[in-house]
Design a protein around this motif. Structure first.
Motif, PDB file in Angstrom:
ATOM      1  N   ARG A 112      -7.247   4.174  -4.281  1.00 25.52           N
ATOM      2  CA  ARG A 112      -6.806   3.050  -5.136  1.00 25.52           C
ATOM      3  C   ARG A 112      -5.486   3.357  -5.814  1.00 25.52           C
ATOM      4  O   ARG A 112      -4.562   2.559  -5.835  1.00 25.52           O
ATOM      5  N   TYR A 113      -5.374   4.604  -6.368  1.00 29.66           N
ATOM      6  CA  TYR A 113      -4.156   4.957  -7.109  1.00 29.66           C
ATOM      7  C   TYR A 113      -2.971   5.072  -6.160  1.00 29.66           C
ATOM      8  O   TYR A 113      -1.848   4.688  -6.494  1.00 29.66           O
ATOM      9  N   SER A 114      -3.220   5.591  -4.969  1.00 33.74           N
ATOM     10  CA  SER A 114      -2.139   5.672  -3.965  1.00 33.74           C
ATOM     11  C   SER A 114      -1.618   4.279  -3.643  1.00 33.74           C
ATOM     12  O   SER A 114      -0.412   4.050  -3.578  1.00 33.74           O
ATOM     13  N   ARG A 115      -2.545   3.324  -3.518  1.00 37.74           N
ATOM     14  CA  ARG A 115      -2.150   1.947  -3.186  1.00 37.74           C
ATOM     15  C   ARG A 115      -1.372   1.337  -4.355  1.00 37.74           C
ATOM     16  O   ARG A 115      -0.340   0.702  -4.184  1.00 37.74           O
ATOM     17  N   LEU A 116      -1.842   1.595  -5.567  1.00 36.54           N
ATOM     18  CA  LEU A 116      -1.167   1.064  -6.771  1.00 36.54           C
ATOM     19  C   LEU A 116       0.273   1.574  -6.833  1.00 36.54           C
ATOM     20  O   LEU A 116       1.219   0.821  -7.060  1.00 36.54           O
ATOM     21  N   ILE A 117       0.442   2.867  -6.592  1.00 40.30           N
ATOM     22  CA  ILE A 117       1.793   3.469  -6.644  1.00 40.30           C
ATOM     23  C   ILE A 117       2.672   2.865  -5.545  1.00 40.30           C
ATOM     24  O   ILE A 117       3.821   2.462  -5.794  1.00 40.30           O
ATOM     25  N   THR A 118       2.120   2.747  -4.348  1.00 45.11           N
ATOM     26  CA  THR A 118       2.886   2.200  -3.214  1.00 45.11           C
ATOM     27  C   THR A 118       3.343   0.766  -3.497  1.00 45.11           C
ATOM     28  O   THR A 118       4.466   0.385  -3.205  1.00 45.11           O
ATOM     29  N   GLU A 119       2.444   0.000  -4.137  1.00 42.44           N
ATOM     30  CA  GLU A 119       2.765  -1.416  -4.410  1.00 42.44           C
ATOM     31  C   GLU A 119       3.784  -1.580  -5.535  1.00 42.44           C
ATOM     32  O   GLU A 119       4.475  -2.585  -5.620  1.00 42.44           O
ATOM     33  N   ASN A 120       3.884  -0.595  -6.411  1.00 39.81           N
ATOM     34  CA  ASN A 120       4.726  -0.756  -7.607  1.00 39.81           C
ATOM     35  C   ASN A 120       6.040   0.018  -7.589  1.00 39.81           C
ATOM     36  O   ASN A 120       6.887  -0.224  -8.446  1.00 39.81           O
ATOM     37  N   LEU A 121       6.174   0.945  -6.658  1.00 42.09           N
ATOM     38  CA  LEU A 121       7.398   1.765  -6.654  1.00 42.09           C
ATOM     39  C   LEU A 121       8.217   1.487  -5.399  1.00 42.09           C
ATOM     40  O   LEU A 121       7.634   1.155  -4.356  1.00 42.09           O
ATOM     41  N   PRO A 122       9.517   1.671  -5.455  1.00 41.78           N
ATOM     42  CA  PRO A 122      10.318   1.557  -4.237  1.00 41.78           C
ATOM     43  C   PRO A 122       9.941   2.678  -3.272  1.00 41.78           C
ATOM     44  O   PRO A 122       9.462   3.727  -3.700  1.00 41.78           O
ATOM     45  N   SER A 123      10.123   2.407  -1.975  1.00 35.76           N
ATOM     46  CA  SER A 123       9.793   3.422  -0.973  1.00 35.76           C
ATOM     47  C   SER A 123      11.089   3.999  -0.404  1.00 35.76           C
ATOM     48  O   SER A 123      11.981   3.266   0.023  1.00 35.76           O
ATOM     49  N   ILE A 124      11.185   5.320  -0.455  1.00 33.62           N
ATOM     50  CA  ILE A 124      12.358   6.020   0.090  1.00 33.62           C
ATOM     51  C   ILE A 124      11.818   7.118   1.018  1.00 33.62           C
ATOM     52  O   ILE A 124      10.850   7.789   0.655  1.00 33.62           O
ATOM     53  N   ASN A 125      12.418   7.275   2.178  1.00 26.72           N
ATOM     54  CA  ASN A 125      11.939   8.267   3.165  1.00 26.72           C
ATOM     55  C   ASN A 125      10.464   8.032   3.508  1.00 26.72           C
ATOM     56  O   ASN A 125       9.721   8.975   3.769  1.00 26.72           O
ATOM     57  N   GLY A 126      10.028   6.773   3.381  1.00 27.10           N
ATOM     58  CA  GLY A 126       8.655   6.459   3.764  1.00 27.10           C
ATOM     59  C   GLY A 126       7.615   6.814   2.717  1.00 27.10           C
ATOM     60  O   GLY A 126       6.409   6.764   2.959  1.00 27.10           O
TER      61      GLY A 126
END
Ligand code: 6PG
Length: 238
Positions: A112-126
C-alpha cells in the motif's frame, strides 16, 4: 558528498533546519522522507521553536523512510513521535501527512505504501524520487530500517519492503536502498560519540564498512549531505 561538522547536537540540528528552510523557499512542494530514532526529536523541537513562521508548512509533504509496524499510539511509533514533537505544534494540512499505517498487516502495508509513494511522487529512472530523505545512523551501521542482516533491501527492486529489527524481531516498513539513492538529496543527521567509529569507517571506506548498510547510501544523481556534530565526527580523518 558534503560533510558539515557542528559544535554540538543543537547546532547540528539547527543547521539542518536552516537547510530545510532554504530548500522550501525555492519550490511549491517538497516531498520529504523523515527518519525515526531520537535525533529527529531535537530537530523537531528547533523547527517548532524557531521556524514555525519561517517555513511555509503547506509546501511540505511528509513521508517516512521507515516506520515500525505498531499502532500510531504506541511509544514505538515514529509517526507518533513526529506528531508529539512536530505536527501537533504546527498548522500542517492533514493531507500533507502520508503516514505508514503501522497497525496494518506488514506485507499488505508495504504494498500500500509503495503504491501511495508511486502515485504521489515524480518518477525518475523508473523509481519515485523524493526531494529530500533524512536519515539517521545506527550504531551497527544501519540506516532507515535496513539492517546488516538484511543487506538485500539495499538493492531490492521494491519501493518499500518489510524489514525486521535484528534483536527484537520487530517488523518495520522501510524504503529500499534503491529508492533512497534515487532521491534528489539525502541528508544524514548524526550526533554523539557512539556513532564516531562508524562515521569514520563509512566516510573513509575503512574497517568493516562493507557490512554497514549506510555505506551503500550514495545517491545515483542526487546530493549526499552529512550533518555531524563534533562528537560524531570525533574519529573522522579528513
Ligand atoms: C528508526 C530509524 C533508525 C534511526 C537510527 C538512529 O526508526 O529507529 O529510522 O534508522 O534513524 O537508528 O537513531 P538515533 O537518532 O536514535 O541515534
Amino acid at each position: 558528498m558534503e560533510i558539515s561538522i557542528f559544535k554540538n547536537p543543537e547546532t547540528t540540528a539547527k543547521a539542518f533546519a536552516d537547510h530545510l528552510c532554504k530548500k522550501q523557499h525555492d519550490v511549491n512542494r517538497l516531498n520529504i522522507g523523515l527518519s525515526g530514532g531520537s535525533t529527529p526529536k531535537l530537530l523537531f523541537e528547533i523547527l517548532v521553536q524557531k521556524y514555525s513562521d519561517k517555513i511555509d508548512w503547506s509546501k511540505l509533504h511528509f513521508y517516512w523512510g521507515d516506520e515500525r509496524c505498531v499502532p500510531p499510539t504506541s511509544g514505538e511509533s515514529t509517526y507518533g513521535m513526529t506528531h508529539e514533537y512536530l505536527f501537533q505544534h504546527l498548522e500542517i494540512p492533514e493531507e500533507n501527512i502520508h503516514r505508514v499505517l503501522g497497525e496494518n498487516n506488514p506485507d499488505k502495508e508495504a504494498i500500500r505504501y509503495s503504491r501511495l509513494i508511486t502515485e504521489n511522487l515524480p518518477s525518475i529512472n523508473g523509481l519515485p524520487q523524493f526531494d529530500l530523505i533524512m536519515l539517521g545512523l545506527g550504531e551497527d551501521g544501519h540506516t532507515a530500517s535496513i539492517f546488516p542482516h538484511q543487506m538485500e533491501l539495499l538493492t531490492s527492486k521494491q519501493i518499500c519492503s518489510v524489514a525486521e529489527h535484528p534483536t527484537s524481531g520487530q517488523k518495520r516498513i522501510t524504503l529500499t536502498g534503491s529508492v533512497i539513492n534515487n532521491a534528489k538529496e539525502v541528508c544524514f543527521l548524526v550526533v554523539g560519540e557512539a556513532k564516531a567509529e562508524k562515521v569514520n569507517e563509512i566516510i573513509n571506506i575503512t574497517g568493516h564498512c562493507e557490512l554497514y548498510p549506510a555505506s551503500y547510501i550514495k545517491p545515483t544523481h542526487g546530493e549526499l549531505i552529512r550533518f555531524l556534530d563534533k562528537a560524531a565526527a570525533g574519529k573522522l580523518q579528513l
